[in-house]
Design a protein around this motif. Sequence first.
Motif, PDB file in Angstrom:
ATOM      1  N   PRO A  99       0.799  -1.226   0.000  1.00  0.00           N
ATOM      2  CA  PRO A  99       0.000   0.000   0.000  1.00  0.00           C
ATOM      3  C   PRO A  99       0.833   1.277   0.000  1.00  0.00           C
ATOM      4  O   PRO A  99       0.317   2.350  -0.308  1.00  0.00           O
ATOM      5  CB  PRO A  99      -0.809  -0.117   1.305  1.00  0.00           C
ATOM      6  CG  PRO A  99      -0.902  -1.584   1.557  1.00  0.00           C
ATOM      7  CD  PRO A  99       0.400  -2.146   1.082  1.00  0.00           C
ATOM      8  N   ASP A 100       2.110   1.164   0.316  1.00  0.00           N
ATOM      9  CA  ASP A 100       2.996   2.335   0.287  1.00  0.00           C
ATOM     10  C   ASP A 100       3.404   2.715  -1.129  1.00  0.00           C
ATOM     11  O   ASP A 100       3.939   3.802  -1.339  1.00  0.00           O
ATOM     12  CB  ASP A 100       4.262   2.058   1.108  1.00  0.00           C
ATOM     13  CG  ASP A 100       3.958   1.786   2.573  1.00  0.00           C
ATOM     14  OD1 ASP A 100       2.998   2.368   3.089  1.00  0.00           O
ATOM     15  OD2 ASP A 100       4.685   0.985   3.187  1.00  0.00           O
ATOM     16  N   GLU A 101       3.183   1.839  -2.093  1.00  0.00           N
ATOM     17  CA  GLU A 101       3.642   2.071  -3.460  1.00  0.00           C
ATOM     18  C   GLU A 101       2.564   2.778  -4.288  1.00  0.00           C
ATOM     19  O   GLU A 101       1.368   2.612  -4.031  1.00  0.00           O
ATOM     20  CB  GLU A 101       4.047   0.740  -4.100  1.00  0.00           C
ATOM     21  CG  GLU A 101       5.227   0.107  -3.382  1.00  0.00           C
ATOM     22  CD  GLU A 101       5.565  -1.289  -3.874  1.00  0.00           C
ATOM     23  OE1 GLU A 101       6.763  -1.561  -4.093  1.00  0.00           O
ATOM     24  OE2 GLU A 101       4.645  -2.105  -4.035  1.00  0.00           O
ATOM     25  N   PRO A 102       2.948   3.549  -5.295  1.00  0.00           N
ATOM     26  CA  PRO A 102       1.974   4.353  -6.041  1.00  0.00           C
ATOM     27  C   PRO A 102       1.085   3.551  -6.977  1.00  0.00           C
ATOM     28  O   PRO A 102       0.024   4.033  -7.371  1.00  0.00           O
ATOM     29  CB  PRO A 102       2.857   5.332  -6.826  1.00  0.00           C
ATOM     30  CG  PRO A 102       4.170   4.628  -6.980  1.00  0.00           C
ATOM     31  CD  PRO A 102       4.342   3.825  -5.716  1.00  0.00           C
ATOM     32  N   ARG A 103       1.508   2.338  -7.358  1.00  0.00           N
ATOM     33  CA  ARG A 103       0.720   1.551  -8.302  1.00  0.00           C
ATOM     34  C   ARG A 103       0.361   0.205  -7.697  1.00  0.00           C
ATOM     35  O   ARG A 103       1.119  -0.376  -6.916  1.00  0.00           O
ATOM     36  CB  ARG A 103       1.498   1.327  -9.604  1.00  0.00           C
ATOM     37  CG  ARG A 103       1.853   2.589 -10.353  1.00  0.00           C
ATOM     38  CD  ARG A 103       2.540   2.274 -11.686  1.00  0.00           C
ATOM     39  NE  ARG A 103       3.832   1.629 -11.497  1.00  0.00           N
ATOM     40  CZ  ARG A 103       4.626   1.226 -12.501  1.00  0.00           C
ATOM     41  NH1 ARG A 103       4.241   1.425 -13.756  1.00  0.00           N
ATOM     42  NH2 ARG A 103       5.778   0.644 -12.251  1.00  0.00           N
ATOM     43  N   LEU A 104      -0.826  -0.290  -8.058  1.00  0.00           N
ATOM     44  CA  LEU A 104      -1.197  -1.655  -7.733  1.00  0.00           C
ATOM     45  C   LEU A 104      -0.397  -2.607  -8.603  1.00  0.00           C
ATOM     46  O   LEU A 104      -0.068  -2.282  -9.762  1.00  0.00           O
ATOM     47  CB  LEU A 104      -2.682  -1.882  -7.997  1.00  0.00           C
ATOM     48  CG  LEU A 104      -3.694  -0.994  -7.266  1.00  0.00           C
ATOM     49  CD1 LEU A 104      -5.081  -1.215  -7.862  1.00  0.00           C
ATOM     50  CD2 LEU A 104      -3.700  -1.301  -5.789  1.00  0.00           C
ATOM     51  N   ALA A 105      -0.101  -3.796  -8.088  1.00  0.00           N
ATOM     52  CA  ALA A 105       0.613  -4.778  -8.899  1.00  0.00           C
ATOM     53  C   ALA A 105       0.145  -6.184  -8.551  1.00  0.00           C
ATOM     54  O   ALA A 105      -0.072  -6.505  -7.378  1.00  0.00           O
ATOM     55  CB  ALA A 105       2.124  -4.666  -8.690  1.00  0.00           C
ATOM     56  N   ILE A 106      -0.028  -6.998  -9.572  1.00  0.00           N
ATOM     57  CA  ILE A 106      -0.261  -8.429  -9.397  1.00  0.00           C
ATOM     58  C   ILE A 106       0.814  -9.170 -10.181  1.00  0.00           C
ATOM     59  O   ILE A 106       1.353  -8.638 -11.162  1.00  0.00           O
ATOM     60  CB  ILE A 106      -1.661  -8.872  -9.867  1.00  0.00           C
ATOM     61  CG1 ILE A 106      -1.828  -8.618 -11.381  1.00  0.00           C
ATOM     62  CG2 ILE A 106      -2.745  -8.164  -9.082  1.00  0.00           C
ATOM     63  CD1 ILE A 106      -3.062  -9.267 -11.991  1.00  0.00           C
TER      64      ILE A 106
END
Length: 342
Positions: free
Chosen positions: A63-70
């Motif tokens: 959640p600290d990162e600017p983009r969602l990633a899967i």
Amino acid sequence: MTYPDILELRVDGIKWETPDTATFYFVEKILRPVPYKAGQFLTFIFGHHHEEIRRSYSLSSSPDEPRLAITVKRISNGEISRFLLNKVKVGNILTAVKPAGVFTVPAYESGKDVVYFAAGSGFTPVLSHLKYILNRQGNSKLHLIYSNQNKASTLFHNELNELATNYRNRLNITYLLSSESNRLNNNLVERLVNEQLNFAKEQAEFYLCGPFAYMRMIRLTLLYMGIAYKHIHKENFVLETVPVTGTAVNYPPRNIRINYNGQGHDIQVGENQTILQAALQNNIRLPYSCRHGICSACMANCTSGQIEMAKNEVLTDTELAGGRILTCTGHPITDGVEIVYL
């Protein structure tokens, strides 16, 4: 009509981790932040032959990162993973349900051991945990026991080694490679746990993510070692689970009330229908993913009446006592049932 639980995600980047695994980065189409907890998953909605198909993927981002990633691994005969890896390009828009799941981080501020067992691509929610916890102050010790076929198939190997170097006093990693005849078994689970714990065993938290048989073996071993059930957490929303057996139960029709997105809906749940089936039949677009009681995307609160679940692989005794239910396997067994989504 718009649905607040539905996201339109634009593919903002694709990074190949191995020849058969890629990480997809997303931003919301209208560029608003998407709140979630480390360890949760996204459920994507696809149309196929005029049918709706849903697939869940853990968020490998923090959640600290600017983009969602899967991070998606190609699966034999996996229609959706094949589509994502072969067809989806940067700029494409995918539809998903907002993040859900209860495989989230424990209280990590005070001194305790948090032990992660992960296998293959099951590691993705664990990576989210590690990045989130290590980005904050805390006295807990994190232990990762990570099983893979070989070094080449080990996802995020460089990133993990960097974390281990930067947080050498908080994180230790054990790599187990089948190619080197170093495969996890119950004896090795017991030995690694006993060797690595720094604090009281009774306070340790254990997180398992991987194939069903792998998690079952670890869980049974931990229980044998005296670890309390409530301290063992597992993530499993893939349909690799033991089928339900036993005598079939007949559930008669019941009238229920569903409170969702600020609106109340009075519907009838038909004979042997689940609550989710009845809601979808009445055009109430409740969140769901697996439909088999092995994730938590359809979780809600039962505030009155009684619900019986044909299967539950995710809710704890504490959550059940608090009224939490799974609508995908839940059947009303009394009148006056009311369900509320928070």
